[in-house]
Every structure is written in structure tokens, then in C-alpha cells.
Design a protein around this motif. Structure first.
Motif, PDB file in Angstrom:
ATOM      1  N   TYR A 163       0.845  -1.185   0.000  1.00  0.00           N
ATOM      2  CA  TYR A 163       0.000   0.000   0.000  1.00  0.00           C
ATOM      3  C   TYR A 163       0.886   1.242   0.000  1.00  0.00           C
ATOM      4  CZ  TYR A 163      -3.600   3.314   1.437  1.00  0.00           C
ATOM      5  OH  TYR A 163      -4.472   4.373   1.489  1.00  0.00           O
ATOM      6  N   LEU A 164       0.863   1.988  -1.131  1.00  0.00           N
ATOM      7  CA  LEU A 164       1.671   3.196  -1.272  1.00  0.00           C
ATOM      8  C   LEU A 164       3.140   2.929  -0.973  1.00  0.00           C
ATOM      9  CD1 LEU A 164      -0.643   5.902   0.349  1.00  0.00           C
ATOM     10  CD2 LEU A 164      -0.342   5.352  -2.069  1.00  0.00           C
ATOM     11  N   GLY A 165       3.627   1.808  -1.521  1.00  0.00           N
ATOM     12  CA  GLY A 165       5.039   1.495  -1.405  1.00  0.00           C
ATOM     13  C   GLY A 165       5.419   0.782  -0.134  1.00  0.00           C
ATOM     14  N   ALA A 166       4.545   0.705   0.857  1.00  0.00           N
ATOM     15  CA  ALA A 166       4.857   0.024   2.113  1.00  0.00           C
ATOM     16  C   ALA A 166       4.261  -1.373   2.096  1.00  0.00           C
ATOM     17  CB  ALA A 166       4.301   0.800   3.294  1.00  0.00           C
ATOM     18  N   THR A 167       4.977  -2.318   2.687  1.00  0.00           N
ATOM     19  CA  THR A 167       4.502  -3.706   2.752  1.00  0.00           C
ATOM     20  C   THR A 167       4.103  -4.035   4.186  1.00  0.00           C
ATOM     21  OG1 THR A 167       6.002  -4.344   0.971  1.00  0.00           O
ATOM     22  CG2 THR A 167       5.106  -6.114   2.345  1.00  0.00           C
ATOM     23  N   THR A 168       2.920  -4.562   4.360  1.00  0.00           N
ATOM     24  CA  THR A 168       2.437  -4.942   5.684  1.00  0.00           C
ATOM     25  C   THR A 168       1.801  -6.309   5.600  1.00  0.00           C
ATOM     26  OG1 THR A 168       1.054  -4.296   7.542  1.00  0.00           O
ATOM     27  CG2 THR A 168       0.151  -3.902   5.351  1.00  0.00           C
ATOM     28  N   MET A 169       1.436  -6.853   6.725  1.00  0.00           N
ATOM     29  CA  MET A 169       0.813  -8.182   6.771  1.00  0.00           C
ATOM     30  C   MET A 169      -0.655  -8.030   7.131  1.00  0.00           C
ATOM     31  SD  MET A 169       3.262 -10.278   6.072  1.00  0.00           S
ATOM     32  CE  MET A 169       2.622 -11.848   6.581  1.00  0.00           C
ATOM     33  N   ALA A 170      -1.471  -8.690   6.366  1.00  0.00           N
ATOM     34  CA  ALA A 170      -2.902  -8.649   6.656  1.00  0.00           C
ATOM     35  C   ALA A 170      -3.163  -9.399   7.955  1.00  0.00           C
ATOM     36  CB  ALA A 170      -3.693  -9.285   5.512  1.00  0.00           C
ATOM     37  N   PRO A 171      -4.084  -8.932   8.805  1.00  0.00           N
ATOM     38  CA  PRO A 171      -4.382  -9.641  10.056  1.00  0.00           C
ATOM     39  C   PRO A 171      -5.027 -10.990   9.797  1.00  0.00           C
ATOM     40  CG  PRO A 171      -6.006  -7.931   9.647  1.00  0.00           C
ATOM     41  CD  PRO A 171      -4.919  -7.753   8.610  1.00  0.00           C
ATOM     42  N   LEU A 172      -4.838 -11.903  10.736  1.00  0.00           N
ATOM     43  CA  LEU A 172      -5.480 -13.212  10.613  1.00  0.00           C
ATOM     44  C   LEU A 172      -6.980 -13.035  10.723  1.00  0.00           C
ATOM     45  CD1 LEU A 172      -3.157 -15.423  12.829  1.00  0.00           C
ATOM     46  CD2 LEU A 172      -3.157 -15.206  10.345  1.00  0.00           C
ATOM     47  N   MET A 173      -7.703 -13.640   9.799  1.00  0.00           N
ATOM     48  CA  MET A 173      -9.158 -13.498   9.770  1.00  0.00           C
ATOM     49  C   MET A 173      -9.791 -14.870   9.861  1.00  0.00           C
ATOM     50  SD  MET A 173      -9.616 -10.636   6.790  1.00  0.00           S
ATOM     51  CE  MET A 173     -11.366 -10.565   7.099  1.00  0.00           C
ATOM     52  N   PRO A 174     -10.562 -15.165  10.910  1.00  0.00           N
ATOM     53  CA  PRO A 174     -11.227 -16.469  11.016  1.00  0.00           C
ATOM     54  C   PRO A 174     -12.296 -16.626   9.957  1.00  0.00           C
ATOM     55  CG  PRO A 174     -12.016 -14.983  12.710  1.00  0.00           C
ATOM     56  CD  PRO A 174     -10.876 -14.291  12.030  1.00  0.00           C
ATOM     57  N   ILE A 175     -12.367 -17.811   9.408  1.00  0.00           N
ATOM     58  CA  ILE A 175     -13.378 -18.099   8.396  1.00  0.00           C
ATOM     59  C   ILE A 175     -14.677 -18.431   9.100  1.00  0.00           C
ATOM     60  CG2 ILE A 175     -14.032 -19.663   6.518  1.00  0.00           C
ATOM     61  CD1 ILE A 175     -11.089 -20.074   5.968  1.00  0.00           C
ATOM     62  N   PRO A 176     -15.771 -17.762   8.768  1.00  0.00           N
ATOM     63  CA  PRO A 176     -17.054 -18.070   9.432  1.00  0.00           C
ATOM     64  C   PRO A 176     -17.455 -19.503   9.172  1.00  0.00           C
ATOM     65  CG  PRO A 176     -17.376 -16.637   7.522  1.00  0.00           C
ATOM     66  CD  PRO A 176     -15.897 -16.706   7.746  1.00  0.00           C
ATOM     67  N   VAL A 188      -7.921  -5.199  -1.339  1.00  0.00           N
ATOM     68  CA  VAL A 188      -6.634  -4.627  -1.749  1.00  0.00           C
ATOM     69  C   VAL A 188      -6.790  -3.774  -2.997  1.00  0.00           C
ATOM     70  CG1 VAL A 188      -4.312  -5.196  -2.540  1.00  0.00           C
ATOM     71  CG2 VAL A 188      -5.344  -6.500  -0.676  1.00  0.00           C
ATOM     72  N   GLU A 189      -7.545  -4.281  -3.970  1.00  0.00           N
ATOM     73  CA  GLU A 189      -7.766  -3.533  -5.208  1.00  0.00           C
ATOM     74  C   GLU A 189      -8.496  -2.225  -4.937  1.00  0.00           C
ATOM     75  OE1 GLU A 189      -6.476  -4.182  -8.052  1.00  0.00           O
ATOM     76  OE2 GLU A 189      -5.552  -6.026  -7.274  1.00  0.00           O
ATOM     77  N   GLN A 190      -9.463  -2.251  -4.024  1.00  0.00           N
ATOM     78  CA  GLN A 190     -10.175  -1.019  -3.681  1.00  0.00           C
ATOM     79  C   GLN A 190      -9.243  -0.010  -3.029  1.00  0.00           C
ATOM     80  OE1 GLN A 190     -13.428  -2.189  -1.210  1.00  0.00           O
ATOM     81  NE2 GLN A 190     -14.550  -3.263  -2.844  1.00  0.00           N
ATOM     82  N   ALA A 191      -8.334  -0.493  -2.201  1.00  0.00           N
ATOM     83  CA  ALA A 191      -7.376   0.402  -1.554  1.00  0.00           C
ATOM     84  C   ALA A 191      -6.444   1.027  -2.574  1.00  0.00           C
ATOM     85  CB  ALA A 191      -6.564  -0.366  -0.520  1.00  0.00           C
ATOM     86  N   LYS A 192      -6.003   0.230  -3.544  1.00  0.00           N
ATOM     87  CA  LYS A 192      -5.130   0.758  -4.596  1.00  0.00           C
ATOM     88  C   LYS A 192      -5.850   1.820  -5.420  1.00  0.00           C
ATOM     89  CE  LYS A 192      -2.161  -3.301  -5.224  1.00  0.00           C
ATOM     90  NZ  LYS A 192      -1.750  -4.373  -6.175  1.00  0.00           N
ATOM     91  N   ALA A 196      -4.718   5.701  -5.902  1.00  0.00           N
ATOM     92  CA  ALA A 196      -4.460   6.287  -7.214  1.00  0.00           C
ATOM     93  C   ALA A 196      -5.302   7.529  -7.432  1.00  0.00           C
ATOM     94  CB  ALA A 196      -4.745   5.251  -8.315  1.00  0.00           C
ATOM     95  N   ALA A 197      -6.571   7.506  -7.017  1.00  0.00           N
ATOM     96  CA  ALA A 197      -7.439   8.659  -7.156  1.00  0.00           C
ATOM     97  C   ALA A 197      -6.939   9.842  -6.318  1.00  0.00           C
ATOM     98  CB  ALA A 197      -8.866   8.282  -6.752  1.00  0.00           C
ATOM     99  N   ALA A 198      -6.480   9.523  -5.110  1.00  0.00           N
ATOM    100  CA  ALA A 198      -5.960  10.587  -4.251  1.00  0.00           C
ATOM    101  C   ALA A 198      -4.716  11.200  -4.849  1.00  0.00           C
ATOM    102  CB  ALA A 198      -5.659  10.026  -2.877  1.00  0.00           C
ATOM    103  N   ALA A 199      -3.831  10.389  -5.457  1.00  0.00           N
ATOM    104  CA  ALA A 199      -2.614  10.886  -6.075  1.00  0.00           C
ATOM    105  C   ALA A 199      -2.922  11.746  -7.276  1.00  0.00           C
ATOM    106  CB  ALA A 199      -1.704   9.707  -6.473  1.00  0.00           C
ATOM    107  N   ALA A 200      -3.906  11.336  -8.086  1.00  0.00           N
ATOM    108  CA  ALA A 200      -4.301  12.090  -9.284  1.00  0.00           C
ATOM    109  C   ALA A 200      -4.884  13.435  -8.877  1.00  0.00           C
ATOM    110  CB  ALA A 200      -5.307  11.289 -10.099  1.00  0.00           C
ATOM    111  N   ALA A 201      -5.677  13.453  -7.802  1.00  0.00           N
ATOM    112  CA  ALA A 201      -6.269  14.700  -7.326  1.00  0.00           C
ATOM    113  C   ALA A 201      -5.198  15.652  -6.838  1.00  0.00           C
ATOM    114  CB  ALA A 201      -7.284  14.414  -6.237  1.00  0.00           C
ATOM    115  N   ALA A 202      -4.183  15.095  -6.161  1.00  0.00           N
ATOM    116  CA  ALA A 202      -3.100  15.931  -5.653  1.00  0.00           C
ATOM    117  C   ALA A 202      -2.279  16.515  -6.807  1.00  0.00           C
ATOM    118  CB  ALA A 202      -2.204  15.117  -4.730  1.00  0.00           C
TER     119      ALA A 202
END
Length: 209
Positions: A163-176, A188-192, A196-202
């Protein structure tokens, strides 16, 4: 009954076992009481694995000690070593008579004596029919415990998210337990897209200046 003093200072008399009055009273009690049908079934104590009935502090839990101790303590409201020892020692007798045992503990358990002895004798009859000498009720209980212990909630393994050049680990998520697992890729795609929209606006704001 007249007792004659002896030279040793003791008295000559008869014990309860020698007194016919005790035996007659016991027989009358047997005829007076109503016993459950399971008492009519004979139990070969040699076929019962008594090492499956010790207290919870013992290294191996056994039917004779653990079940008897816990059940009597539950009925009495406290741990009575005298009653527990009486029942446990009686179970060592190959010719154990459930009717006589009920009479023997009635003075301690009163109205609960028939309930306890019926439960005990039912377990012993079940045990002698099992090739391992273990009551079927105990086997079913152990089976349920193992099944409940083996059921563990599934967990999604951690996943790297850039995300914006930084790498992190997604939290463990229990499967219902029911329904599809959450779609981490879509998030992840929504975050990207937002980044991108924020960068274009800036960039557009900087160009207008």
C-alpha cells in the motif's frame, strides 16, 4: 441379656453377626423395599475394569474412584471418606449384592441411596458386557470430548499487502462457520484505486497552481 464379667475384664456376649435378630431385620428390610429391575441382572465383577472407576488428583482416572467420589460428593454436598470407602471396598467383593449395598448406605444417603445404587449397578452391568470392561456411557462421553476438542475454527493465513510502497501483513481473519470466506484481494484492489485517485487529485491541484 445377662452378661457375665470375665477375668480379663471383658464381657461375654454376641456380636451383631452372631445375633439372629440382626439377620431377621435385614431380611425384613429386603422384603419391604422395592428395587429396580436392573438389580435382577447379575454382574460378574471379574469382567469389570475397575481401574477405569481414582480421584481427579491421581495420574490415571479410574471409574471406581473418580465416578464414585464425584457422584457421592455431588449428592452429599461434601466429600465423605467413610461413605466413599464403604462403596469402593464393597466393589472389591466378587459377589457384590446391590440390594445389600443400598441398605448399607441408606443411613448416609437416605432417599438418595436407591438413585445412587441404581446408577452404579447400571454402569457395572454395562461394563461387564464390554470386552474392555468399560461402561458404554463412559465411552460415549469420551467420544464426545474428543470430537469437541478436534473442532477448531479455520484461520486465513497472513498475506502481504502493498500500500503506497509500504509492505504490511494482513491480520489473521477467522473463516465463518457458514458462508464464503472474505475476499481479501478485492479489498486490496479497492485500496489501490483510492490511493491512485488521491494521487491524481493531488497532481491536478499542484498543476492548477
Amino acid at each position: 441379656r445377662v452378661q457375665f464379667p470375665m477375668a480379663s475384664g471383658f464381657f461375654r456376649g454376641t456380636s451383631a453377626d452372631q445375633d439372629d435378630r440382626w439377620g431377621n431385620a435385614n431380611k425384613r428390610m429386603m422384603k419391604k423395599l422395592k428395587f429396580p429391575k436392573v438389580f435382577d441382572e447379575k454382574c460378574d465383577m471379574k469382567k469389570v475394569n475397575l481401574d477405569v472407576m481414582s480421584k481427579s488428583t491421581a495420574p490415571t482416572h479410574t471409574f471406581r474412584y473418580q465416578w464414585v467420589t464425584e457422584r457421592l460428593t455431588e449428592m452429599l454436598g461434601f466429600e465423605d471418606e467413610i461413605v466413599i470407602s464403604l462403596v469402593i471396598n464393597s466393589m472389591s467383593d466378587k459377589g457384590l449384592n446391590p440390594k445389600q449395598l443400598q441398605i448399607d448406605i441408606t443411613g448416609f444417603l437416605e432417599k438418595q441411596a436407591p438413585v445412587f445404587i441404581e446408577e452404579l449397578w447400571t454402569l457395572l452391568v454395562e461394563a461387564q458386557k464390554n470386552k474392555h470392561g468399560i461402561p458404554q456411557a463412559f465411552l460415549e462421553q469420551k467420544k464426545k470430548q474428543l470430537q469437541s476438542a478436534s473442532v477448531q475454527p479455520a484461520v486465513v493465513p497472513p498475506k502481504e499487502i502493498k500500500y503506497l510502497g509500504a509492505t504490511t501483513m494482513a491480520p489473521l481473519m477467522p473463516i465463518p462457520s457458514s458462508g464464503p470466506a472474505p475476499d481479501i484481494g478485492a479489498s486490496v484492489e479497492q485500496a489501490k484505486a483510492k490511493a491512485a485517485a488521491a494521487a491524481a487529485a493531488a497532481a491536478a491541484a499542484a498543476a492548477s497552481q
